[in-house]
Scaffold this motif. Structure first.
Motif, PDB file in Angstrom:
ATOM      1  N   MET A  57       4.015 -11.167 -16.669  1.00  0.00           N
ATOM      2  CA  MET A  57       3.911 -10.145 -15.623  1.00  0.00           C
ATOM      3  C   MET A  57       3.782 -10.811 -14.264  1.00  0.00           C
ATOM      4  O   MET A  57       3.046 -11.784 -14.102  1.00  0.00           O
ATOM      5  CB  MET A  57       2.691  -9.251 -15.864  1.00  0.00           C
ATOM      6  N   ASP A  58       4.513 -10.323 -13.292  1.00  0.00           N
ATOM      7  CA  ASP A  58       4.430 -10.844 -11.931  1.00  0.00           C
ATOM      8  C   ASP A  58       3.406 -10.055 -11.119  1.00  0.00           C
ATOM      9  O   ASP A  58       3.356  -8.827 -11.196  1.00  0.00           O
ATOM     10  CB  ASP A  58       5.785 -10.774 -11.238  1.00  0.00           C
ATOM     11  N   TYR A  59       2.623 -10.767 -10.338  1.00  0.00           N
ATOM     12  CA  TYR A  59       1.615 -10.147  -9.497  1.00  0.00           C
ATOM     13  C   TYR A  59       1.952 -10.377  -8.028  1.00  0.00           C
ATOM     14  O   TYR A  59       2.493 -11.417  -7.664  1.00  0.00           O
ATOM     15  CB  TYR A  59       0.231 -10.736  -9.789  1.00  0.00           C
ATOM     16  N   ARG A  60       1.616  -9.409  -7.216  1.00  0.00           N
ATOM     17  CA  ARG A  60       1.816  -9.550  -5.771  1.00  0.00           C
ATOM     18  C   ARG A  60       0.527 -10.071  -5.165  1.00  0.00           C
ATOM     19  O   ARG A  60      -0.507  -9.409  -5.211  1.00  0.00           O
ATOM     20  CB  ARG A  60       2.208  -8.212  -5.141  1.00  0.00           C
ATOM     21  N   ILE A  61       0.578 -11.276  -4.602  1.00  0.00           N
ATOM     22  CA  ILE A  61      -0.597 -11.912  -4.022  1.00  0.00           C
ATOM     23  C   ILE A  61      -0.274 -12.300  -2.589  1.00  0.00           C
ATOM     24  O   ILE A  61       0.594 -13.133  -2.339  1.00  0.00           O
ATOM     25  CB  ILE A  61      -1.009 -13.168  -4.810  1.00  0.00           C
ATOM     26  N   GLU A  62      -0.965 -11.696  -1.645  1.00  0.00           N
ATOM     27  CA  GLU A  62      -0.742 -11.984  -0.240  1.00  0.00           C
ATOM     28  C   GLU A  62      -1.439 -13.292   0.158  1.00  0.00           C
ATOM     29  O   GLU A  62      -2.365 -13.761  -0.513  1.00  0.00           O
ATOM     30  CB  GLU A  62      -1.275 -10.834   0.628  1.00  0.00           C
ATOM     31  N   TYR A  63      -1.007 -13.874   1.266  1.00  0.00           N
ATOM     32  CA  TYR A  63      -1.608 -15.101   1.758  1.00  0.00           C
ATOM     33  C   TYR A  63      -3.021 -14.856   2.274  1.00  0.00           C
ATOM     34  O   TYR A  63      -3.320 -13.780   2.809  1.00  0.00           O
ATOM     35  CB  TYR A  63      -0.769 -15.693   2.898  1.00  0.00           C
ATOM     36  N   CYS A  64      -3.889 -15.854   2.127  1.00  0.00           N
ATOM     37  CA  CYS A  64      -5.215 -15.810   2.736  1.00  0.00           C
ATOM     38  C   CYS A  64      -5.057 -15.736   4.257  1.00  0.00           C
ATOM     39  O   CYS A  64      -4.236 -16.450   4.842  1.00  0.00           O
ATOM     40  CB  CYS A  64      -6.004 -17.059   2.348  1.00  0.00           C
ATOM     41  N   LEU A  65      -5.849 -14.872   4.890  1.00  0.00           N
ATOM     42  CA  LEU A  65      -5.766 -14.677   6.336  1.00  0.00           C
ATOM     43  C   LEU A  65      -6.694 -15.617   7.115  1.00  0.00           C
ATOM     44  O   LEU A  65      -6.656 -15.634   8.345  1.00  0.00           O
ATOM     45  CB  LEU A  65      -6.132 -13.230   6.677  1.00  0.00           C
ATOM     46  N   SER A  66      -7.524 -16.344   6.402  1.00  0.00           N
ATOM     47  CA  SER A  66      -8.528 -17.212   7.040  1.00  0.00           C
ATOM     48  C   SER A  66      -9.405 -16.412   8.006  1.00  0.00           C
ATOM     49  O   SER A  66      -9.762 -16.878   9.086  1.00  0.00           O
ATOM     50  CB  SER A  66      -7.854 -18.371   7.787  1.00  0.00           C
ATOM     51  N   CYS A  67      -9.750 -15.193   7.579  1.00  0.00           N
ATOM     52  CA  CYS A  67     -10.576 -14.331   8.419  1.00  0.00           C
ATOM     53  C   CYS A  67     -12.067 -14.637   8.270  1.00  0.00           C
ATOM     54  O   CYS A  67     -12.889 -14.180   9.063  1.00  0.00           O
ATOM     55  CB  CYS A  67     -10.307 -12.871   8.086  1.00  0.00           C
ATOM     56  N   ARG A 106     -16.623 -11.012  -0.947  1.00  0.00           N
ATOM     57  CA  ARG A 106     -15.600  -9.974  -0.948  1.00  0.00           C
ATOM     58  C   ARG A 106     -14.411 -10.450  -0.124  1.00  0.00           C
ATOM     59  O   ARG A 106     -14.575 -11.147   0.870  1.00  0.00           O
ATOM     60  CB  ARG A 106     -16.165  -8.680  -0.357  1.00  0.00           C
ATOM     61  N   CYS A 107     -13.211 -10.092  -0.561  1.00  0.00           N
ATOM     62  CA  CYS A 107     -12.001 -10.455   0.172  1.00  0.00           C
ATOM     63  C   CYS A 107     -11.565  -9.292   1.054  1.00  0.00           C
ATOM     64  O   CYS A 107     -11.645  -8.120   0.654  1.00  0.00           O
ATOM     65  CB  CYS A 107     -10.875 -10.821  -0.795  1.00  0.00           C
ATOM     66  N   ALA A 108     -11.106  -9.618   2.247  1.00  0.00           N
ATOM     67  CA  ALA A 108     -10.694  -8.581   3.190  1.00  0.00           C
ATOM     68  C   ALA A 108      -9.372  -7.933   2.791  1.00  0.00           C
ATOM     69  O   ALA A 108      -9.086  -6.808   3.199  1.00  0.00           O
ATOM     70  CB  ALA A 108     -10.571  -9.172   4.594  1.00  0.00           C
ATOM     71  N   ILE A 109      -8.566  -8.615   1.999  1.00  0.00           N
ATOM     72  CA  ILE A 109      -7.273  -8.076   1.571  1.00  0.00           C
ATOM     73  C   ILE A 109      -7.483  -7.282   0.297  1.00  0.00           C
ATOM     74  O   ILE A 109      -7.907  -7.832  -0.729  1.00  0.00           O
ATOM     75  CB  ILE A 109      -6.256  -9.206   1.332  1.00  0.00           C
ATOM     76  N   GLU A 110      -7.185  -6.015   0.327  1.00  0.00           N
ATOM     77  CA  GLU A 110      -7.461  -5.150  -0.815  1.00  0.00           C
ATOM     78  C   GLU A 110      -6.246  -4.365  -1.284  1.00  0.00           C
ATOM     79  O   GLU A 110      -6.373  -3.488  -2.145  1.00  0.00           O
ATOM     80  CB  GLU A 110      -8.598  -4.182  -0.468  1.00  0.00           C
ATOM     81  N   ASP A 111      -5.064  -4.657  -0.739  1.00  0.00           N
ATOM     82  CA  ASP A 111      -3.884  -3.861  -1.094  1.00  0.00           C
ATOM     83  C   ASP A 111      -2.853  -4.659  -1.885  1.00  0.00           C
ATOM     84  O   ASP A 111      -1.661  -4.379  -1.841  1.00  0.00           O
ATOM     85  CB  ASP A 111      -3.236  -3.276   0.160  1.00  0.00           C
ATOM     86  N   ASP A 112      -3.327  -5.719  -2.613  1.00  0.00           N
ATOM     87  CA  ASP A 112      -2.415  -6.437  -3.499  1.00  0.00           C
ATOM     88  C   ASP A 112      -3.061  -6.542  -4.879  1.00  0.00           C
ATOM     89  O   ASP A 112      -4.016  -5.832  -5.177  1.00  0.00           O
ATOM     90  CB  ASP A 112      -2.033  -7.811  -2.926  1.00  0.00           C
ATOM     91  N   ASP A 113      -2.547  -7.421  -5.727  1.00  0.00           N
ATOM     92  CA  ASP A 113      -3.017  -7.492  -7.111  1.00  0.00           C
ATOM     93  C   ASP A 113      -4.127  -8.524  -7.327  1.00  0.00           C
ATOM     94  O   ASP A 113      -4.566  -8.723  -8.460  1.00  0.00           O
ATOM     95  CB  ASP A 113      -1.844  -7.833  -8.043  1.00  0.00           C
TER      96      ASP A 113
END
Length: 205
Positions: free
Chosen positions: A1-11, A19-26
């Motif tokens: 299964m392929d997952y959509r993983i966005e890049y770390c924003l270094s926020c 907790r991670c600020a990115i919440e709209d990917d897998d």
């Protein structure tokens, strides 16, 4: 299964809370699997002496799991690498992945059992077979690498032996490891083997 993983924003949100600020990917789903499992096995083909770009993004995004507290501490971890060449950067990639697991507090499991001879310093597969009259000959499949297959099996045995001592794992842990074939170690650039199962039907999730 392929997952959509966005890049770390270094926020740096994870510096203040786990907790991670990115919440709209897998990635949240993957993190949930990692926290629910007893053992984590990472597998990567070698790309220019390193892990794949896709796996590196995954690794970067786990930062929140250990900046405030090692949320994966105490779990078992292991590494499998593979390259086309016999010495194509497998050991370097192995060290990178092992260091990643150690930084998360995982206990590394070696593919060598007590009283057994040593065949290699890690599971480092290759498609290289031989040189025949100046021409390279390649294996048709990763499963043709007998040494790597045997070491995968040894790793599985060690995971079962060590995993049996983890509270709440029991037979489900053994089923989840033994039910895997060596070739399943590379379902993609990121390999997760959740080991705490509710039933035998869950062993391939």
């Amino acid at each position: 299964m392929d997952y959509r993983i966005e890049y770390c924003l270094s926020c740096h949100r994870c510096l203040g809370e786990a907790r991670c600020a990115i919440e709209d990917d897998d990635m949240a789903a993957l993190a949930g699997k990692m926290m629910a499992t007893d053992a984590l096995i990472l597998g990567s083909p070698v790309y220019f002496g390193n892990v794949t770009g896709r796996l590196k993004v995954f690794m970067d995004r786990t930062r929140w799991l250990h900046m405030r507290k090692n949320l994966l501490a105490g779990k078992l971890g292991a590494v499998v690498t593979h390259a086309g060449l016999r010495q194509g950067g497998q050991e370097i990639t192995q060290v990178i992945l092992e260091r990643f697991l150690i930084s998360h507090g995982l206990r590394l499991v070696e593919p060598r059992g007590p009283g057994r001879p040593i065949y290699n310093t890690g599971i480092s597969g290759t498609l290289f077979d031989a040189v025949d009259q100046g021409r390279f000959r390649w294996k048709k499949s990763v499963l043709d690498d007998a040494l790597t297959v045997e070491m995968c099996r040894a790793l599985g045995r060690n995971l079962v032996d060590l995993g049996a001592s983890i509270p709440g794992s029991g037979k489900a842990f053994s089923d989840s490891v033994i039910d895997k074939e060596p070739g399943d170690a590379f379902p993609g650039s990121v390999g997760l083997w959740p080991a705490r199962m509710k039933s035998n039907q869950d062993t391939h999730s």
